[in-house]
Design an enzyme around this catalytic site. Sequence first.
Site, PDB file in Angstrom:
ATOM      1  N   ARG A   4      -4.551   4.787   2.401  1.00 34.21           N
ATOM      2  CA  ARG A   4      -3.457   4.003   1.828  1.00 34.21           C
ATOM      3  C   ARG A   4      -2.274   3.897   2.783  1.00 34.21           C
ATOM      4  O   ARG A   4      -1.370   3.083   2.544  1.00 34.21           O
ATOM      5  CB  ARG A   4      -2.967   4.641   0.512  1.00 34.21           C
TER       6      ARG A   4
ATOM      7  N   MET B 132       0.844  -1.194   0.000  1.00 35.10           N
ATOM      8  CA  MET B 132       0.000   0.000   0.000  1.00 35.10           C
ATOM      9  C   MET B 132       0.885   1.252   0.000  1.00 35.10           C
ATOM     10  O   MET B 132       1.805   1.319  -0.763  1.00 35.10           O
ATOM     11  CB  MET B 132      -0.907  -0.014   1.238  1.00 35.10           C
ATOM     12  N   CYS B 133       0.634   2.197   0.819  1.00 34.02           N
ATOM     13  CA  CYS B 133       1.290   3.505   0.903  1.00 34.02           C
ATOM     14  C   CYS B 133       0.675   4.458  -0.121  1.00 34.02           C
ATOM     15  O   CYS B 133       0.241   4.048  -1.193  1.00 34.02           O
ATOM     16  CB  CYS B 133       2.793   3.466   0.666  1.00 34.02           C
ATOM     17  N   GLY B 134       0.636   5.711   0.267  1.00 41.05           N
ATOM     18  CA  GLY B 134       0.144   6.748  -0.633  1.00 41.05           C
ATOM     19  C   GLY B 134       1.241   7.761  -0.843  1.00 41.05           C
ATOM     20  O   GLY B 134       2.017   8.060   0.073  1.00 41.05           O
TER      21      GLY B 134
END
Lengths: 229, 291
Positions: free
Chosen positions: B32, B1-3
Amino acid sequence: MHVVDLATTTRRELNQQLHALAADTNDTHWRIDNPEGQHALVAGLDAPVTVEIMGHAGYYCAGMNKLATVIIGGNAGVGVAENMMSGTVHVKGDASQSAGATAHGGLLIIDGDASARCGISMKGVDIVVKGSIGPMSAFMAQSGTIVVLGDAGEALGDSIYEARLFVRGEVKSLGSDCIEKEMRPEHKQGLRKLLQDAGVSEEVSVDEFRRYGSARQLYNFHVDNAAAY
Amino acid sequence: MCGIVGLFLKNSELEPRLGAMLEGMLTVMTGRGPDSAGFAVYGQGGAGKIKMTVRGSKLDSVAAEIGEGVTGILRDTHLVLTLPSTEEERVRQWLALNRPDLTVTGVGQRIELYKEVGLPADVARRFSLAGMSGTHGIGHTRMATESAVTTAGAHPFSTGADQCLVHNGSLSNHRSLRRMLEPEGIGFSTDNDSEVAAGYLTWKMRKGATLAQALEASLDDLDGFFTFVVGTETGFAVVRDPISCKPAVMVETDDYVAFGSEYRALVGLPGIENARVFEPEPARVYAWERN
């Protein structure tokens, strides 16, 4: 017309209202304002209604669609119309990755471009892209048709089964077991019908397209093909 | 994930609003990455001066203790020191000797770099991001999958003056790259794969590559999944791996270029309704430089 403003209504409320529609509903025309890229908008419809989304949609818009016509005024995120069963989904802008993934039926029209993996594992849907499609499109496509008025990216139709691919522009490369095939009258007839359904039969001729499909060499395991699986 | 998000202004009238715009983008990406957040902002620089962002606790008197000519602006757990550029080495040595508990997060003429554990909205508020002005900025919201939720593991990573990188994805050859880069004088302060990507770009640019050329080279030398957004003193760039494993949406108008992991992050930007929104192609470098 039924108007739902997503600035004041949650996506879950909207989807529940749409899921509650009976097959013979008189509420057949819906307009969704302020979608603002939210995910899973109007997923899981199962009624012959028309839903217009007035802007960009996020992931999985109109996923699992059945019977409904969904018109997305802007771009669509990953997985638009994924696993669609029937009906029509029309994206006025571009579509992100995996448009029409695993879809069994219906018609997906994309006015702009579709990025990577368009029609991945498609199982009967018809997809018409007026722009170009990205790499790895029609990967493991099983049945249905993709029509591309523009170009196709790398590895088109890798490990394809029985889907038909029609590309008007250039194909950067074909994937494993995907080959160019002869355009016979029945193919032109089917293509003509899809161009009509997508409203572009006046602008483009079926003679401008080339057909691609499966060489059927990877259906059963053969040790000589080990590197291609 | 991660944004990840990034904003590069073309219209200087928007500069006072850079922080507010970036905060909005960062906060939307909480879904995210709710574990930690970080951002770098390229603000005003003074002639002959550099800024050094330092992270830690008990920061009130650090600037005064370092000595004359050094000033500091405290924001929660971070202190932005301004010092004569000739003093950088002395200040680094002073910190290493007297305050080894502190970490330098970024150094340069204009960069300020903040990162902290917590929800992105809380992190942005603690550092008063909304009030910051600048020409460009990048941000990251982290969902930790490969290593612990720590501030050190939060992005952006900075391995060279005024350079920083945020990364969505994971690299598989970061260990061998690290072994190659360390003897070349690229230092790392964490075990994070994304820091190695930052170090790789620093190394390439140190050897004379432009930001765009460094990213072109990364497509050959980095193995794994990545969408990078990178800032330099005057530049802003985006690249995705050849199979575009991680999402990316961009918009370019006469006033700005913006990047978001999802379109939702861009919704609040001025004029977005009529802007050209597009998905950056895999293995293609998108780069902008300020005139």
